[in-house]
Design an enzyme around this catalytic site. Sequence first.
Site, PDB file in Angstrom:
ATOM      1  N   HIS A  63       1.596   4.939  -2.686  1.00 50.21           N
ATOM      2  CA  HIS A  63       1.178   6.382  -3.575  1.00 50.21           C
ATOM      3  C   HIS A  63       2.257   6.393  -4.444  1.00 50.21           C
ATOM      4  CE1 HIS A  63      -2.913   5.543  -2.569  1.00 50.21           C
ATOM      5  NE2 HIS A  63      -2.654   4.881  -1.482  1.00 50.21           N
ATOM      6  N   GLY A 105      -8.484   8.386  -2.156  1.00 45.53           N
ATOM      7  CA  GLY A 105      -9.118   9.988  -2.363  1.00 45.53           C
ATOM      8  C   GLY A 105     -10.186   9.627  -1.092  1.00 45.53           C
ATOM      9  N   ASP A 148       1.622   4.072   2.721  1.00 44.26           N
ATOM     10  CA  ASP A 148       1.335   4.954   1.756  1.00 44.26           C
ATOM     11  C   ASP A 148       1.371   6.308   1.271  1.00 44.26           C
ATOM     12  OD1 ASP A 148      -1.627   5.025   1.696  1.00 44.26           O
ATOM     13  OD2 ASP A 148      -2.440   6.612   3.177  1.00 44.26           O
ATOM     14  N   HIS A 189      -9.217   1.378  -0.801  1.00 50.05           N
ATOM     15  CA  HIS A 189      -9.523   2.044   0.824  1.00 50.05           C
ATOM     16  C   HIS A 189     -10.408   1.915   1.279  1.00 50.05           C
ATOM     17  CE1 HIS A 189      -5.571   3.797  -1.169  1.00 50.05           C
ATOM     18  NE2 HIS A 189      -5.575   4.723  -0.017  1.00 50.05           N
ATOM     19  N   GLU A 203     -10.426   4.248   6.355  1.00 49.70           N
ATOM     20  CA  GLU A 203      -9.766   5.339   6.897  1.00 49.70           C
ATOM     21  C   GLU A 203     -10.087   5.981   7.224  1.00 49.70           C
ATOM     22  OE1 GLU A 203      -8.100   7.071   3.418  1.00 49.70           O
ATOM     23  OE2 GLU A 203      -5.992   7.973   4.905  1.00 49.70           O
ATOM     24  N   HIS A 233       0.779  -1.334  -0.623  1.00 53.01           N
ATOM     25  CA  HIS A 233       0.142   0.149   0.172  1.00 53.01           C
ATOM     26  C   HIS A 233       0.919   0.953   0.375  1.00 53.01           C
ATOM     27  CE1 HIS A 233      -3.387   2.297   2.186  1.00 53.01           C
ATOM     28  NE2 HIS A 233      -3.310   2.755   1.343  1.00 53.01           N
ATOM     29  N   ASP A 285      -5.799   2.805  -9.527  1.00 48.14           N
ATOM     30  CA  ASP A 285      -7.076   3.189  -8.613  1.00 48.14           C
ATOM     31  C   ASP A 285      -8.071   4.884  -8.949  1.00 48.14           C
ATOM     32  OD1 ASP A 285      -4.923   5.603  -7.733  1.00 48.14           O
ATOM     33  OD2 ASP A 285      -5.836   5.293  -5.391  1.00 48.14           O
TER      34      ASP A 285
HETATM   35  N1  ADE Z   1      -3.846   8.888  -2.218  1.00 54.32           N
HETATM   36  C1  ADE Z   1      -2.754   9.065  -1.211  1.00 54.32           C
HETATM   37  N2  ADE Z   1      -3.453   8.517   0.492  1.00 54.32           N
HETATM   38  C2  ADE Z   1      -3.794   8.276   0.347  1.00 54.32           C
HETATM   39  C3  ADE Z   1      -4.669   7.930   1.831  1.00 54.32           C
HETATM   40  N3  ADE Z   1      -4.173   7.933   2.692  1.00 54.32           N
HETATM   41  N4  ADE Z   1      -6.142   7.634   1.139  1.00 54.32           N
HETATM   42  C4  ADE Z   1      -7.042   7.978   0.099  1.00 54.32           C
HETATM   43  N5  ADE Z   1      -6.271   7.932  -0.530  1.00 54.32           N
HETATM   44  C5  ADE Z   1      -4.715   8.543  -0.868  1.00 54.32           C
HETATM   45 ZN    ZN Z   2      -3.274   4.791  -0.213  1.00 54.68          ZN
END
Ligand code: ADE
Ligand code: ZN
Length: 339
Positions: free
Chosen positions: A19, A170, A278, A197, A200, A17, A138
Amino acid sequence: MTVSKSFIAGLPKVELHVHHVGSVSQRVVAELASRHPGTVPSDPAELARFFVFDDLSHFIRNYLAVVDLIKTGDDVRFITYEVAADMAAQHIRYAELTVTPYISINDELPAEAFLEAIEDARQAAHRDHGLELRWIFDIPADFGIPAAELTASVALDHDVPGLIGFGLGGSDLGYPRSMFRDQFDRARAAGLRSVPHAGETTGPQSVWDALTSLGAERIEHGIAAARDQNLLGHLVEHRIALDVCLTSNVALRVVSDLDHHPIRELVAAGVTVTINTDDPPMFGTDLNNEYAIAARLLELDMRGVADLALAAVDASFASSLSKVALRAAISSYAAMPPP
Ligand code: ADE
Ligand code: ZN
């Protein structure tokens, strides 16, 4: 109980996970910002302040400003290769990198040029560093159905080497996961694995939604599951892993501090948890640091830390052949830690 930094640093690891643009080092962001003066500061101290966030929506705004600095195919090739080199330096051997084509492609940088650039970097990372990179494309939820459609079309109407998963990032608040069922149905029918995701900044319902509407096979974050015993049982029974990012959750004020992170409850319930970053430079962390934090919170010894790395291999979408090699590398290292 403490596990040495050098043991963690040398441990072969996989990351599930993380980005694409969120992994670009502060040094490279500063370099791009000085080439394209605007909202992103090039001064290191100011840039560090730019990466302090009030919440997820503030983070997304600043993330998009960094995306705007990446303008050409060569920029994409460069940042992707640099991200891979940073991973390899931490002994990451395999990574599933979440890429968001919708925000990166435009009239000046069409899908074909973008895809060619990431593929060039993927091959170079393997050639120069032995790093196996795989992509998760994504949908950025905040941009709604048009973004979902474009993401599905970039993923499904092109031949994309290394593409293994379909994701949803997002905001989760205000964007029910079920909104994107249609695009996930098509991506899954084409063989892509579902890794949205969820849970969160929202509650357990968004994780249920990701499971029932999107067929999630792993959940990015998913930490809200700790608040729902039935959901915990479901995750255990169906062997759905949560790709947890400890420092991210503090940086985006999802949890008040590391000691209040629900990772202990998740592990105690028997859920498979993998450790990830992340957006590492944006949160001032890297995967080695996340493993060190997890070792502290979960009171792990060296064997326990190696088990975290093995759990990530098991939860990954790597080929069986790669899994065998990754497991062997981790096990042999853990049996023979360096002095
Ligand atoms: N894109 C990058 N980091 C993210 C996160 N923590 N939550 C959702 N989208 C993301
Ligand atoms: Zn993420």
